[in-house]
Design an enzyme around this catalytic site. Structure first.
Site, short mmCIF file in Angstrom:
data_model
loop_
_atom_site.label_atom_id
_atom_site.label_comp_id
_atom_site.label_asym_id
_atom_site.label_seq_id
_atom_site.Cartn_x
_atom_site.Cartn_y
_atom_site.Cartn_z
N CYS A 1 -7.16 -3.74 -5.28
CA CYS A 1 -6.17 -4.10 -6.28
C CYS A 1 -5.67 -5.51 -6.08
CB CYS A 1 -5.00 -3.13 -6.23
SG CYS A 1 -5.50 -1.41 -6.30
N GLY B 1 -4.07 3.82 -0.94
CA GLY B 1 -5.17 3.25 -0.17
C GLY B 1 -6.05 2.33 -0.95
N CYS B 2 -5.59 1.79 -2.09
CA CYS B 2 -6.45 0.95 -2.91
C CYS B 2 -6.90 -0.27 -2.13
CB CYS B 2 -5.72 0.50 -4.17
SG CYS B 2 -6.68 -0.58 -5.22
N GLY B 3 -8.20 -0.50 -2.08
CA GLY B 3 -8.73 -1.58 -1.27
C GLY B 3 -9.03 -2.83 -2.03
N MET C 1 0.84 -1.18 0.00
CA MET C 1 0.00 0.00 0.00
C MET C 1 0.88 1.24 0.00
SD MET C 1 -2.80 -1.73 0.17
CE MET C 1 -4.14 -0.58 0.52
#
Length: 278
Positions: A120, A116-118, A51
């Protein structure tokens, strides 16, 4: 509670040279910029996620991420966290119980996320929205308390005030006092840090609510439900999937919380002080 006079946390911001323009006049200046670094999470030596995050409250982040993702079922399944620093970023090495590691392997993910990609790298649609037990009824809350909590959160955003580049999440008491606040360049990361801080504290999570400075996306709803908090208040809007998940889980979801105004998407019965319909 007001922390506006607290100095910046070490490693949270850098003072960089910038070129400014004001009233069509250029000038040289120095400005604070939020630090953003790759943070990798390893579970029992196996790489799981990367992250982009603000490198503060990393122990909270590691615990909160593992809890909100369903890897850990409780704090007792985390035996320790080692922080390994390198020029290219930071690795958080989590030592977890064998049962937790088995759950991780059963729903294998390998994420390399934007900020903060939840989602990917999620390998299966079934992993996007996982079933969570319905929330308990929790305490009676008021719209006034929600408004107070959002105001207190804004006053406690030290890094945001200096950089203008980060999100924050707060756990607030039933009266609206913001007792725990975490900041990060990613909204999911800020909430994960808060979930971890809650788990480490003696605060009973279900007796208050969470306030966030972002939209109420489905990941934010899912993380709030996983933390067993009965109300999520967001400064911006909800989405259709977030609203559906909140409805199914029994979460009171409020958006556009600005001043004394708000929009309640789900389960308004939990909030007192609502005016009668005109």
């Amino acid at each position: 509670m007001n922390l506006s006079d607290v100095p910046l946390r070490p490693g949270s911001a850098e003072l960089l040279p910038v070129r400014g323009v004001r009233a069509l006049q250029a000038f040289d200046n120095r400005d604070w910029v939020a630090v953003e670094v790759p943070v990798a999470l390893e579970f029992n030596g196996i790489a799981h996620a990367v992250m982009l995050a603000t490198p503060t409250d990393l122990a909270d982040f590691a615990l909160g991420f593992a809890l909100s993702e369903g890897i850990l079922l409780g704090r007792n399944e985390l035996y320790g966290v080692e922080e390994a620093y390198a020029p290219e970023g930071i690795t958080l090495k989590l030592d977890v119980a064998s049962a937790a590691f088995a759950r991780l392997k059963a729903r294998r993910r390998s994420m390399a996320g934007r900020t903060g990609c939840g989602l990917c790298g999620t390998e299966s649609l079934a992993h996007v929205t996982r079933a969570l037990p319905p929330l308990p009824e929790g305490p009676a809350l008021s719209t006034r308390a929600v408004a107070r909590g959002m105001r207190e959160l804004a006053s406690m955003q030290v890094l945001q005030k200096v950089t203008g580049a980060v999100h924050a999440a707060a756990w607030c008491s039933a009266e609206g006092e913001a007792l725990l606040v975490r900041e990060d360049v990613g909204r999911h990361n800020a909430l994960d840090k808060l979930v971890g801080a809650l788990a480490r504290s003696s605060v009973p999570a279900s007796t208050g609510f969470i306030a966030v400075t972002s939209r109420a996306s489905f990941e934010m709803v899912q993380k709030t439900v996983a933390a067993r908090v009965p109300l999520l208040a967001a400064v911006s809007a909800s989405t259709s999937l977030a609203t559906a998940i909140a409805e199914d889980a029994g979460l009171t979801l409020a958006g556009f919380v600005r001043g004394d105004d708000l929009v309640i998407y789900t389960h308004p019965w939990r909030l007192n002080g609502l005016p009668a319909n005109a």
